[in-house]
Design an enzyme around this catalytic site. Sequence first.
Site, PDB file in Angstrom:
ATOM      1  N   ARG A 160     -23.139 -19.890   7.456  1.00 51.27           N
ATOM      2  CA  ARG A 160     -22.213 -20.834   8.098  1.00 51.27           C
ATOM      3  C   ARG A 160     -21.303 -21.680   7.089  1.00 51.27           C
ATOM      4  O   ARG A 160     -20.137 -22.135   7.101  1.00 51.27           O
ATOM      5  CB  ARG A 160     -23.148 -22.060   8.779  1.00 51.27           C
ATOM      6  CG  ARG A 160     -23.466 -21.739  10.190  1.00 51.27           C
ATOM      7  CD  ARG A 160     -24.472 -22.456  10.735  1.00 51.27           C
ATOM      8  NE  ARG A 160     -24.971 -21.912  11.833  1.00 51.27           N
ATOM      9  CZ  ARG A 160     -26.006 -22.475  12.868  1.00 51.27           C
ATOM     10  NH1 ARG A 160     -26.807 -23.240  12.222  1.00 51.27           N
ATOM     11  NH2 ARG A 160     -26.195 -21.632  14.116  1.00 51.27           N
ATOM     12  N   HIS A 219     -17.731 -18.295  15.764  1.00 47.07           N
ATOM     13  CA  HIS A 219     -18.946 -17.349  15.340  1.00 47.07           C
ATOM     14  C   HIS A 219     -19.664 -18.185  14.522  1.00 47.07           C
ATOM     15  O   HIS A 219     -19.564 -19.176  13.847  1.00 47.07           O
ATOM     16  CB  HIS A 219     -18.540 -15.921  14.562  1.00 47.07           C
ATOM     17  CG  HIS A 219     -17.915 -16.090  13.432  1.00 47.07           C
ATOM     18  ND1 HIS A 219     -17.879 -14.944  12.687  1.00 47.07           N
ATOM     19  CD2 HIS A 219     -17.148 -17.073  12.659  1.00 47.07           C
ATOM     20  CE1 HIS A 219     -17.165 -15.505  11.484  1.00 47.07           C
ATOM     21  NE2 HIS A 219     -16.720 -16.485  11.563  1.00 47.07           N
ATOM     22  N   GLU A 220     -21.216 -17.645  14.305  1.00 42.27           N
ATOM     23  CA  GLU A 220     -22.081 -18.174  13.507  1.00 42.27           C
ATOM     24  C   GLU A 220     -22.284 -19.705  13.988  1.00 42.27           C
ATOM     25  O   GLU A 220     -22.795 -20.458  13.140  1.00 42.27           O
ATOM     26  CB  GLU A 220     -21.730 -18.576  11.915  1.00 42.27           C
ATOM     27  CG  GLU A 220     -21.419 -17.063  11.305  1.00 42.27           C
ATOM     28  CD  GLU A 220     -22.353 -15.990  11.413  1.00 42.27           C
ATOM     29  OE1 GLU A 220     -23.539 -16.387  11.778  1.00 42.27           O
ATOM     30  OE2 GLU A 220     -21.936 -14.851  11.437  1.00 42.27           O
ATOM     31  N   GLY A 221     -22.259 -19.754  15.396  1.00 41.01           N
ATOM     32  CA  GLY A 221     -22.784 -21.093  15.868  1.00 41.01           C
ATOM     33  C   GLY A 221     -21.508 -21.642  16.109  1.00 41.01           C
ATOM     34  O   GLY A 221     -20.706 -22.164  15.305  1.00 41.01           O
TER      35      GLY A 221
END
Length: 601
Positions: free
Chosen positions: A299, A442-444
């Site tokens: 992140r 992406h990545e949350g």
Amino acid sequence: MAADTLINDFELPFQLYDVLGTEKLTEHPKFAEHSRETFDAVLDTANKIATQLFLPHNHIADKNEPQFDGKKVTMIDDVKVAFDAFRESGFIAGRYSFEDGGMQLPETVMTAVAGYFMAANPSTTAYPFLTTAAINVISHFASDEIKSAFMPRMLTGEFTGTMALTEPHAGSSLADIKTTAVKQDDGSYRVKGSKIYISGGDHELSDNIVHLVLAKVPGGPGGVKGISLFAVPKYRLNEDLSVGARNDVHLTGLIHKLGYRGATSTALSFGDVGECYGYLIGEEHFGLRYMFKMMNEARIAVGFGAAMIGYRGYQYSLDYAKDRTQGRIAPNNKPEDAATAIIQHGDVKRMLLAQKAYAEGGISLCLYGSNLIDRINTCEDATLKAELSELLDLLTPVLKAWPSEYGPKANDLGIQVLGGAGYTREYQAEQFWRDNRLNPIHEGTNGVQALDLSFRKLWQNKGLGIQILKREVTQDLEKINTPETAKLAGKLMPYMGHLHEVLVHLSKILQTEKALTLTGNAQALMNIFASIVVSWIWIRQASKAEQLLNDTTDVEKQNFYHGKLQAAKYFIDWELPLIKRDIELLNNDNAVCTDMQAEWF
């Protein structure tokens, strides 16, 4: 700045040495063999490889996506050349110890190294960066047997890595994944299921691909508590650890993306014939905890990548604005007067200033986060170490979400600066925006980050993170001894008070039915918190720039420092006041979003 110059020559030295004092890390035994000279040499190597081998094919790979003929993936040769140069440079193992074949470099320096590659070509950069993230999980949680099987060749780039989380029906709801892993008598598992949107999930760049796969072991707890993590290689290993037969992992198709087109995005099928070998990482049912180690680091990398793509677009539109002539500026506004470069127009200055504030604010924010990791890793005071870890945990949603929201906004403004040319594929401004548009997802997603901040990170450990943040901010503001920056600090202080009032109010409603409104207003809280944090980050830059401005007669450096100070003024005068709306919404428990019914749309 030349078109093939990725980052202003003054930018990273200013961030690393003037703002963060990265040289001090060499006083710790872990980094004692390094110096500013070795750091600069590493950065210079990264700059050369990125400029010479990654940058030239960025636009070409965007136009010529990877292809899948049903058997193998092919892509332009330039990607393999660049990837090999990256791995041969040792950058994949840059963070790791000398004993592991690494360079034993600080996280702050390695993040700066990443900046050159993300600015040059985010698609090709994805392959080694995903590998580094996978290595980090294996090194922290895998058994010695799994480490010895995969890590050495991942560190050299002979093997690459991915993270395989998402399933077609589940998206961000990992509790609903259906992929299973059944334990065998030999201790291995047989994995069965499907994953989607797996970046780097298939290619011919390396001898093997090690997928880190989330799956559920039958009989385990329900929901996220029943998730385990497995290393699933594309090719199995023989007893002597040489690459053996193909594992039962298959590419079912490539996904065609808006941006990041040079990197494969894949749909993968595991265990079609029941022979997909997987190897448990750590213990059963702890997979999500292990994966979050990878995801939290990823992140920060996503946020930094978004800032760098935003920065690249800013520099691109800045170069265009300096060269493109259009219109005239008083008093030279007669028809016979020469047309002026558009950079002289007030509204173009506004758009360039906004881009600069967003991109360089994001760069500085993420480098601060990386420096926190170094401070934690070199801290010998257990209490301080725990406090800094809590601060990093608090800031992680912001490190991901704020740059990935404002990096694309910078790229959008970059298109606007180019006008009609920005809307064409003959210019790269539109590609920067397309590439960056993935980062809020992406990545949350950024919505998930806002919920994480609002319902978890601000309150965990009795609000320790926010206490440490206030301490860090206060220490910085108390050290300011320059007049222009002192004015900016004075403008920030009332908003610190407003944040405190909002948090006190929210703490009272979290255990009531009004807490439901925060599910719809979490983005408002993220806006408030992140804007205040980034204002502080800009004040840190402005304070140092104003000091250095008085110490140099170098005109180029003076211009650089003036630019920093002006961008800080822009952010605090133009951007920070926008959170007044969000403060009011939260203090009034505004329910407009949560009261909306699905049938009313």
